[in-house]
Enzyme design. Structure first.
Site, PDB file in Angstrom:
ATOM      1  N   CYS A 123      -7.409  11.786  54.448  1.00 16.94           N
ATOM      2  CA  CYS A 123      -6.609  11.088  55.454  1.00 16.94           C
ATOM      3  C   CYS A 123      -5.136  11.441  55.364  1.00 16.94           C
ATOM      4  O   CYS A 123      -4.267  10.592  55.393  1.00 16.94           O
ATOM      5  CB  CYS A 123      -6.792   9.594  55.317  1.00 16.94           C
ATOM      6  SG  CYS A 123      -8.472   9.087  55.647  1.00 16.94           S
ATOM      7  N   GLN A 172     -16.737   3.452  51.058  1.00 18.48           N
ATOM      8  CA  GLN A 172     -17.525   4.409  50.270  1.00 18.48           C
ATOM      9  C   GLN A 172     -18.832   3.829  49.741  1.00 18.48           C
ATOM     10  O   GLN A 172     -19.604   4.550  49.100  1.00 18.48           O
ATOM     11  CB  GLN A 172     -16.685   4.966  49.102  1.00 18.48           C
ATOM     12  CG  GLN A 172     -15.465   5.765  49.544  1.00 18.48           C
ATOM     13  CD  GLN A 172     -15.793   6.995  50.417  1.00 18.48           C
ATOM     14  OE1 GLN A 172     -16.918   7.498  50.414  1.00 18.48           O
ATOM     15  NE2 GLN A 172     -14.813   7.448  51.194  1.00 18.48           N
TER      16      GLN A 172
END
Lengths: 372, 372
Positions: free
Chosen positions: A323, A175
């Protein structure tokens, strides 16, 4: 559709698509072929590696290409454990599932979990305590920024502690690479991973950084690509697209991050006006990763219904990590930290979003709450 | 440049590039996101899986996506060994390095190599002998067609023997999927791998076939993509490109294979006229994989010099497997079978090659030999 799920994936930039098309047409050879058609592809591959190394202030020899950050985590951590005879892993309970599940299946290591506060942060004294008590070879695995509530790692201090206690440091930077100015030459991280599709690059391309001087056995055996580390014909178009994406991210870092921070501040301000009893999860409201905010709406509806309402209204946001193979479930991070169903909603921004979209998003959320 | 190295990689078809661009623009979401932008990508992913399953006459649930065939081999073989408590692996010494190196690093199994003749073929009695003498759980790993000399596996008989002796069969089909009419519903193979860039599809996409009913532990841990088998955000554009490529390969199978066989016959005939003392390696001249031919020119020059001469004359061909990371070395298959440096040259054809190119290639080779 207003897309505020840029933590899950980001739209490809036109420049990245153009770059991939250039490779599709001009450099489709196999980089392992010694003839000129192969060597043209090889040159593009190494040019991409040099670009990425330069952006991250690393040596080209420290950059390995994978198909995803998950691959880098899943195949490299067992490799590190074996090569360095790691006996202790120190990590946090809100790491990405790639880390938690990989570690769970590593036999012969003892896993130590850091204690977290409600913001998902740990005390440095807790890390130091574990580092000093673990006898033998240690590996610390921590993410630079949490993908759900945005908790930022006190990177410099953690890396100093790892150096002091002779622990290796593996950092999930999925990220943050492409969002912050990361300089590997100035940090003491031993391993890091990133994924191109998180910074407007293509799917199928990831970065594995390994600090120089460390030789590891192959993650995948075969033709010996990636200096024997990861066999399989290199995905040159995706790698070149990733290089283009990271180059643009670096060039426009200031303007992009200022724009995103402005979007986030504006959203925060407006949503508090419209929905005064909104809750903010983690410290995503103040500080933390600037690209996301995690909220809980004052609603008692199921995640399925909320998802349907958002989708019908034209707002794409996430109710958990992406995910999870499409299975509707609450965020494991939120569950861990708060132990309750908060109907958490993660909104994550990119520089492609506009103030007008934020206005619309606030309206959509307001309408869902007030028409409950 | 005349490209006769289609065994190493193939040029992308315009239809494949168009399909990938369509996904880049219209289905860039994360298939694990439950909102509609994610679900559009998910639908493309599953549509690609259905197409590929249909072409290969398999169930969609038997098709798993990887980043390469090498990945499928390298991560799945250890998985099969562990899950099935495999004690014996029966294989051949001229398998792809992904197979040989992976097996070499699998502890706890005994490896049995088949005896090969000069064409790289083994006797079925030799296989049966090994199958009957190995006590315990067995895995047979054999390639459908050798990538350097084109030896074809007697597939039906091998699979019958494996059934009879209760051995699992893992087949490297990298050179045959997209080139032959493969029907998994009619064969008794347990596992197979293929790679899109070998049939005019993109790099970064591979197929792993696992016969239904068999559940395996994850190859890569994480978000649980590919039904928990292989985590990591799916490379939807490359997978969709692969589906397009295999669909076209199936549709045009007859015309493509006839054209390629014509090119190969013509080349063989002409090269024998021009260079009467040419040698053919393996049985690539008669029978074997129809897409390639392996020759040795009557020359006593180093591979480096031959490569330079070919490149300067505008002919791309291979002097060994392409999976050697650009290191100039003789083919390990040729070395194994003939024990000498034969200056072997592999010419491999695609349906994009023309008779005119073959004419030119013959001229180039003739000139190199006669102007030695």
């Amino acid at each position: 559709m207003i897309y505020l799920d840029n933590t899950a994936t980001t739209p490809l930039l036109p420049e990245v698509i153009d770059e991939m098309n250039r490779i599709f047409k001009q450099a489709w050879g196999n980089p392992s072929s010694i003839h000129s058609i192969g060597q043209i592809a090889k040159a593009e591959l190494e040019s991409a590696r040099n670009t990425i190394a330069s952006v991250l202030s690393a040596k080209s020899s420290e950059i390995y290409f994978t198909a995803s950050a998950t691959e880098g985590i899943g195949l490299m951590i067992p490799n590190i454990i074996k090569k360095n005879q790691i006996q202790h892993i120190i990590t946090s309970p809100i790491e990405h599932s790639a880390v938690l599940k990989t570690i769970q299946h590593c036999e012969s290591v003892e896993v130590h979990m850091l204690d977290l506060d409600k913001n998902g942060a740990f005390k440095l004294s807790n890390l130091e305590d574990k580092l000093s008590h673990c006898k033998g070879n240690k590996l610390v695995v921590l993410m630079h920024a949490n993908n759900e509530i945005g908790t930022l790692l006190p990177f410099k201090k953690v890396s100093e502690l790892c150096l002091q206690y002779e622990a290796l440091l593996f950092c999930d930077m999925v990220q943050t690479i492409g969002k912050y100015d990361i300089s590997f030459s100035k940090t003491n991280v031993d391993f890091a991973v990133a994924s191109a599709h998180k910074f407007h690059g293509p799917k199928g391309a990831g970065i594995l950084y390994i600090k120089s001087g460390r030789n590891y056995p192959p993650m995948i055996f075969g033709g010996g690509q990636e200096r024997e580390m990861r066999s399989g014909t290199e995905n040159v178009p995706a790698i070149a697209g990733m290089a283009k994406a990271i180059e643009l991210a670096k060039k426009d870092l200031t303007s992009r991050s200022q724009h995103i921070q402005h979007l986030k501040s504006y959203f925060t301000e407006r949503i508090k006006e419209e929905i005064p009893d909104i809750k903010f999860n983690g410290n995503s409201q103040n500080g933390g990763l600037y690209t996301l905010i995690n909220i809980s709406l004052p609603l008692k509806i199921s995640p399925e219904v909320l998802n349907m309402k958002l989708d019908m209204a034209g707002l794409s946001a996430s109710q958990g990590s992406a995910c999870s193979s499409g299975v509707m479930k609450n965020s494991s991070v939120i569950q861990y930290l708060y132990g309750e169903n908060r109907n958490a909603l993660r909104l994550s921004f990119s520089f492609l979003n506009t103030i007008h979209e934020i206005e619309q998003a606030v309206d959509i959320l307001k309408n869902i709450v007030h028409k409950k």
